[in-house]
Design an enzyme around this catalytic site. Structure first.
Site, PDB file in Angstrom:
ATOM      1  N   HIS A   1       4.146  -2.939   3.217  1.00 25.04           N
ATOM      2  CA  HIS A   1       4.089  -0.880   2.597  1.00 25.04           C
ATOM      3  C   HIS A   1       5.186  -0.818   1.794  1.00 25.04           C
ATOM      4  CE1 HIS A   1       0.867  -1.153   6.053  1.00 25.04           C
ATOM      5  NE2 HIS A   1      -0.241   0.582   4.990  1.00 25.04           N
TER       6      HIS A   1
ATOM      7  N   ASP B   1       0.952  -1.236  -0.419  1.00 34.53           N
ATOM      8  CA  ASP B   1       0.662   0.188  -0.193  1.00 34.53           C
ATOM      9  C   ASP B   1       0.546   1.061  -0.227  1.00 34.53           C
ATOM     10  OD1 ASP B   1      -2.256  -1.450   0.069  1.00 34.53           O
ATOM     11  OD2 ASP B   1      -3.101  -0.872   2.119  1.00 34.53           O
TER      12      ASP B   1
END
Length: 280
Positions: free
Chosen positions: A245, A100
């Site tokens: 991430h 992400d």
């Protein structure tokens, strides 16, 4: 938003994000029978005598849970889901890796190189504000066969925005993805995992299905490479969707962790794949 502010906001929101998403539509959420109810994942060691046993799939219904009544548009009616579901091949030890907040030229290229080295496909939920400045990385994702999903333009808490603001955050990002990746996104993930009725409806109207996760590596807290690796390997199970991430702060630990746990997962018989979309 500055990195330290983003981390502080994440810490304040992460524990209650799923509750926010559920509360947005609790009155109309679909009720599952006891046979349909999601069950927790069962993780087994990646090696040793028990590793060869059949593994129990993780929960099919991903947090956060929410639902709403019939969508207004005919297009949304064919695309909408009442909860963020994941759909796997159903064979073997399949897992999904997701990243992400990117892309980030400091960390995303190394993650892409690692995935390419092991011939693995993953999902990248990108933010439009950063994707617009790094379209070459989205093109590289497309060339390597990865899926690029929509993670809004500026990573806001969508449950605090108006419907028009939510649509703008999502729609602008889809336009950037379409331009750089070569096709519009078909998957959407709400920042902080905070979903509500409007978020589901607007995402569906824009042709996307929601996808959450089952294992949060907590890499956004920079707990150390060993901690990230340990969390992934401990929670590994068929159907698991891993949240990591590649932007939003110092992601050097995430990069190193991937290089450690990915070959271990593959050596232990896991098939790293991407979910198929129910509606073509």
């Amino acid at each position: 938003m500055k990195t330290d502010q983003l981390i502080t906001r994440r810490r304040a929101l992460i524990a209650g994000a799923a509750v926010l998403g559920a509360a947005g539509a609790a009155g109309t959420a679909r009720v599952l029978t006891s046979d349909q109810a999601a069950k927790p994942a069962r993780s087994l060691p990646l090696s040793g005598p028990r590793a060869s046993r059949a593994l129990k799939p993780s929960a099919y219904r991903l947090q956060p849970i929410a639902g709403y009544g019939p969508p207004r548009s005919a297009r949304a009616r064919t695309l909408v889901r009442h909860e963020p579901f994941r759909r796997m091949s159903g064979r073997g030890r399949s897992m999904v890796l997701t990243f992400d907040d990117g892309p980030d030229p400091r960390y995303t290229p190394e993650i892409l190189r690692t995935l390419r080295e092991y011939d693995v496909r993953a999902m990248f939920f990108v933010c439009g504000g950063t994707a617009a400045d790094n379209k070459d990385l989205l093109s590289e994702m497309a060339d390597d066969g990865h899926i690029v999903g929509n993670h809004t333009w500026s990573h806001p808490l969508l449950t605090e925005l108006s419907r028009s603001a939510i649509r703008s955050e999502i729609e602008r990002t889809s336009e950037v993805i379409d331009d750089a990746y070569g096709e519009p996104p078909v998957w959407f993930r709400a920042p902080y995992g905070a979903w509500n009725r409007a978020t589901f409806q607007i995402g569906a109207e824009l042709g996307m299905e929601p996808l959450a996760w089952t294992v949060d590596t907590l890499d956004w807290m920079t707990p150390g490479t060993r901690s990230i690796v340990g969390r992934v390997e401990k929670e590994a199970a068929p159907g698991v969707v891993v949240l990591s991430h590649d932007a939003g702060g110092d992601r050097s630990q995430s990069v190193r962790a991937l290089r450690d746990y990915l070959p271990h997962l593959l050596d232990s018989g896991y098939h790293i794949t991407v979910p198929r979309r129910k509606y073509a």
